[in-house]
Design a protein around this motif. Structure first.
Motif, mmCIF file in Angstrom:
data_model
loop_
_atom_site.group_PDB
_atom_site.id
_atom_site.type_symbol
_atom_site.label_atom_id
_atom_site.label_comp_id
_atom_site.label_asym_id
_atom_site.label_seq_id
_atom_site.Cartn_x
_atom_site.Cartn_y
_atom_site.Cartn_z
ATOM 1 N N GLU A 9 -60.813 80.982 33.011
ATOM 2 C CA GLU A 9 -60.819 80.847 31.553
ATOM 3 C C GLU A 9 -62.132 80.251 31.057
ATOM 4 O OE1 GLU A 9 -58.755 81.995 29.217
ATOM 5 O OE2 GLU A 9 -57.752 82.993 30.889
ATOM 6 N N ILE A 10 -62.658 79.300 31.796
ATOM 7 C CA ILE A 10 -63.953 78.706 31.432
ATOM 8 C C ILE A 10 -65.041 79.769 31.488
ATOM 9 C CG2 ILE A 10 -65.739 77.081 32.188
ATOM 10 C CD1 ILE A 10 -63.350 75.271 33.112
ATOM 11 N N ILE A 11 -65.044 80.558 32.542
ATOM 12 C CA ILE A 11 -66.040 81.626 32.682
ATOM 13 C C ILE A 11 -65.918 82.613 31.526
ATOM 14 C CG2 ILE A 11 -66.749 83.614 34.070
ATOM 15 C CD1 ILE A 11 -66.057 81.856 36.546
ATOM 16 N N ARG A 12 -64.705 83.012 31.188
ATOM 17 C CA ARG A 12 -64.507 83.940 30.071
ATOM 18 C C ARG A 12 -65.030 83.352 28.763
ATOM 19 N NH1 ARG A 12 -58.888 85.197 32.318
ATOM 20 N NH2 ARG A 12 -59.274 87.077 33.520
ATOM 21 N N ALA A 13 -64.784 82.079 28.531
ATOM 22 C CA ALA A 13 -65.250 81.435 27.304
ATOM 23 C C ALA A 13 -66.775 81.383 27.258
ATOM 24 C CB ALA A 13 -64.664 80.023 27.196
ATOM 25 N N ILE A 14 -67.412 81.080 28.379
ATOM 26 C CA ILE A 14 -68.875 81.036 28.437
ATOM 27 C C ILE A 14 -69.455 82.422 28.187
ATOM 28 C CG2 ILE A 14 -70.876 80.657 29.936
ATOM 29 C CD1 ILE A 14 -69.186 78.394 31.282
ATOM 30 N N LEU A 15 -68.864 83.436 28.804
ATOM 31 C CA LEU A 15 -69.336 84.802 28.594
ATOM 32 C C LEU A 15 -69.244 85.183 27.118
ATOM 33 C CD1 LEU A 15 -67.795 86.645 31.669
ATOM 34 C CD2 LEU A 15 -70.180 85.988 31.326
ATOM 35 N N GLU A 16 -68.128 84.872 26.496
ATOM 36 C CA GLU A 16 -67.957 85.190 25.079
ATOM 37 C C GLU A 16 -68.990 84.451 24.234
ATOM 38 O OE1 GLU A 16 -64.638 84.715 21.549
ATOM 39 O OE2 GLU A 16 -63.960 84.751 23.637
ATOM 40 N N ARG A 18 -71.918 83.404 25.127
ATOM 41 C CA ARG A 18 -73.255 83.943 25.390
ATOM 42 C C ARG A 18 -73.395 85.398 24.994
ATOM 43 N NH1 ARG A 18 -76.421 80.986 29.172
ATOM 44 N NH2 ARG A 18 -77.978 82.477 28.491
ATOM 45 N N GLY A 19 -72.317 86.037 24.571
ATOM 46 C CA GLY A 19 -72.368 87.433 24.157
ATOM 47 C C GLY A 19 -72.501 88.404 25.314
ATOM 48 N N VAL A 20 -71.945 88.027 26.454
ATOM 49 C CA VAL A 20 -72.004 88.855 27.660
ATOM 50 C C VAL A 20 -70.608 89.407 27.921
ATOM 51 C CG1 VAL A 20 -72.481 88.854 30.143
ATOM 52 C CG2 VAL A 20 -73.868 87.443 28.613
ATOM 53 N N SER A 21 -70.529 90.724 28.106
ATOM 54 C CA SER A 21 -69.225 91.333 28.373
ATOM 55 C C SER A 21 -68.833 91.087 29.826
ATOM 56 C CB SER A 21 -69.269 92.835 28.108
ATOM 57 O OG SER A 21 -69.993 93.497 29.129
ATOM 58 N N PRO A 22 -67.538 91.147 30.113
ATOM 59 C CA PRO A 22 -67.109 91.019 31.510
ATOM 60 C C PRO A 22 -67.746 92.080 32.412
ATOM 61 C CG PRO A 22 -65.240 90.715 30.055
ATOM 62 C CD PRO A 22 -66.390 91.167 29.187
ATOM 63 N N ASP A 23 -67.958 93.286 31.889
ATOM 64 C CA ASP A 23 -68.605 94.335 32.685
ATOM 65 C C ASP A 23 -70.060 93.993 32.986
ATOM 66 O OD1 ASP A 23 -66.290 95.864 32.783
ATOM 67 O OD2 ASP A 23 -66.853 97.077 31.047
ATOM 68 N N GLN A 24 -70.772 93.459 32.000
ATOM 69 C CA GLN A 24 -72.160 93.042 32.231
ATOM 70 C C GLN A 24 -72.214 91.937 33.280
ATOM 71 O OE1 GLN A 24 -72.861 92.059 28.085
ATOM 72 N NE2 GLN A 24 -74.587 93.496 28.039
ATOM 73 N N PHE A 25 -71.304 90.993 33.155
ATOM 74 C CA PHE A 25 -71.244 89.893 34.113
ATOM 75 C C PHE A 25 -70.992 90.408 35.518
ATOM 76 C CE2 PHE A 25 -68.703 86.619 36.342
ATOM 77 C CZ PHE A 25 -69.658 85.629 36.415
ATOM 78 N N GLU A 26 -70.082 91.364 35.654
ATOM 79 C CA GLU A 26 -69.770 91.938 36.969
ATOM 80 C C GLU A 26 -70.982 92.650 37.546
ATOM 81 O OE1 GLU A 26 -67.659 92.856 40.424
ATOM 82 O OE2 GLU A 26 -67.418 91.303 38.908
ATOM 83 N N GLU A 27 -71.758 93.342 36.720
ATOM 84 C CA GLU A 27 -72.980 93.999 37.190
ATOM 85 C C GLU A 27 -73.963 92.969 37.735
ATOM 86 O OE1 GLU A 27 -74.800 96.630 34.335
ATOM 87 O OE2 GLU A 27 -72.843 97.422 33.743
ATOM 88 N N ILE A 28 -74.122 91.869 37.014
ATOM 89 C CA ILE A 28 -75.024 90.799 37.457
ATOM 90 C C ILE A 28 -74.530 90.220 38.783
ATOM 91 C CG2 ILE A 28 -75.859 88.475 36.905
ATOM 92 C CD1 ILE A 28 -75.658 89.363 33.903
ATOM 93 N N ARG A 29 -73.223 89.971 38.862
ATOM 94 C CA ARG A 29 -72.650 89.399 40.085
ATOM 95 C C ARG A 29 -72.864 90.317 41.279
ATOM 96 N NH1 ARG A 29 -69.106 89.823 43.588
ATOM 97 N NH2 ARG A 29 -68.225 91.706 42.699
#
Length: 50
Positions: A9-16, A18-29
């Motif tokens: 939940e913390i990660i989701r809140a930070i992504l939101e 920062r304006g980063v979608s979960p898909d973008q985050f997964e690409e970075i990961r």
């Protein structure tokens, strides 16, 4: 598992925030995992010396 859900939940809140979608985050990961490896072997760096 409860604490892990809290971390997710913390990660989701930070992504939101920062304006980063979960898909973008997964690409970075995935890119980092391919470039530097992951934690599947559960190795831990304990000490570094100059």
């Amino acid at each position: 598992m409860e604490e892990l859900a809290d971390i997710a939940e913390i990660i989701r809140a930070i992504l939101e925030f920062r304006g980063v979608s979960p898909d973008q985050f997964e690409e970075i990961r995935r890119a980092k995992q391919e470039a530097r490896g992951g934690f599947s072997k559960r190795l831990l760096l304990v000490h570094v010396s100059d």
